[in-house]
Design an enzyme around this catalytic site. Structure first.
Site, PDB file in Angstrom:
ATOM      1  N   GLY A 136     -28.544-104.820 -14.270  1.00 43.30           N
ATOM      2  CA  GLY A 136     -29.831-105.097 -15.038  1.00 43.30           C
ATOM      3  C   GLY A 136     -29.637-105.319 -16.429  1.00 43.30           C
ATOM      4  N   HIS A 181     -36.138 -99.448 -21.366  1.00 43.14           N
ATOM      5  CA  HIS A 181     -35.652 -99.965 -22.348  1.00 43.14           C
ATOM      6  C   HIS A 181     -36.830-100.804 -23.160  1.00 43.14           C
ATOM      7  CE1 HIS A 181     -31.135 -99.808 -22.350  1.00 43.14           C
ATOM      8  NE2 HIS A 181     -31.206-100.119 -20.709  1.00 43.14           N
TER       9      HIS A 181
HETATM   10 NI    NI Z   1     -29.374 -99.817 -19.753  1.00 49.07          NI
END
Ligand code: NI
Length: 191
Positions: free
Chosen positions: A49, A148
């Site tokens: 990802g 994130h």
């Molecule tokens: Ni990461």
């Protein structure tokens, strides 16, 4: 398409809260090009990802894909998925310990508790609503990427810092036991 540079831990962009993307900007050729670059950069780095913020753009977009990934050979496959403005809700209090790595944290892995079942609400890259439930190891990958967008790295969630390991040391000393755990999780949750 272009492979873009990935920010590493210590870069302030990784600690920002990424902002929501409007439908209007999502429909611009520029943003569609950026999404292509996000996917291309993830593929180039063999990531499972990648969040936009990791390539220095603090907007709420993540890409995920696992297709017989050499970095994570035990991970169940995930078809190529782009999520815009994703919102995750745990469907259970139950967690498992996931051994994670991150393209923004070179050569380090560690154990992180992750919810085993989540509901996901987002838009796809064309602005159509996405609603799904994800489970098991795949749910861990979703949580890592969406973290994130709030400026969080897996490092922040490592409960036992003695689990930290370089990739070589993980392979040599921890992978076999973790793969057993992964098998049990996949058997239970199907992913
Ligand atoms: Ni990461």
């Amino acid at each position: 398409m272009a492979v873009l540079p990935i920010a590493h831990v210590g870069h302030p962009v990784l600690r920002q809260r990424a902002r929501e993307v409007t439908l209007e900007e999502l429909r611009t050729p520029e943003l569609q090009q950026f999404i292509d670059d996000l996917v291309e950069t993830m593929h180039h780095a063999n990531g499972a990802g990648l969040a936009a913020i990791q390539i220095h753009r603090a907007i709420r977009i993540v890409a995920l894909e696992v297709k017989d990934n050499p970095r994570y050979p035990y991970k169940p496959n995930i078809p190529l998925t782009v999520l815009v403005n994703p919102v995750l809700e745990p469907l259970t209090a139950e967690t498992f310990l996931n051994y994670e790595g991150c393209l923004s944290v070179p050569n380090l892995r560690g154990e992180v508790p992750r919810f085993t079942e989540l509901s996901v609400k987002a838009l796809d890259r064309h602005g159509a609503p996405v609603e799904r439930v994800v489970r098991g190891i795949t749910a861990g990958t979703y949580q890592h990427e969406v973290d994130h967008l709030d400026g969080n790295l897996f490092l922040d969630r490592v409960v036992d810092t003695r689990s930290l390991a370089t990739w070589d040391q993980f392979k040599e000393h921890h992978e076999a036991a973790f793969v057993e755990r992964v098998r049990a999780i996949v058997a239970r949750y199907g992913s």
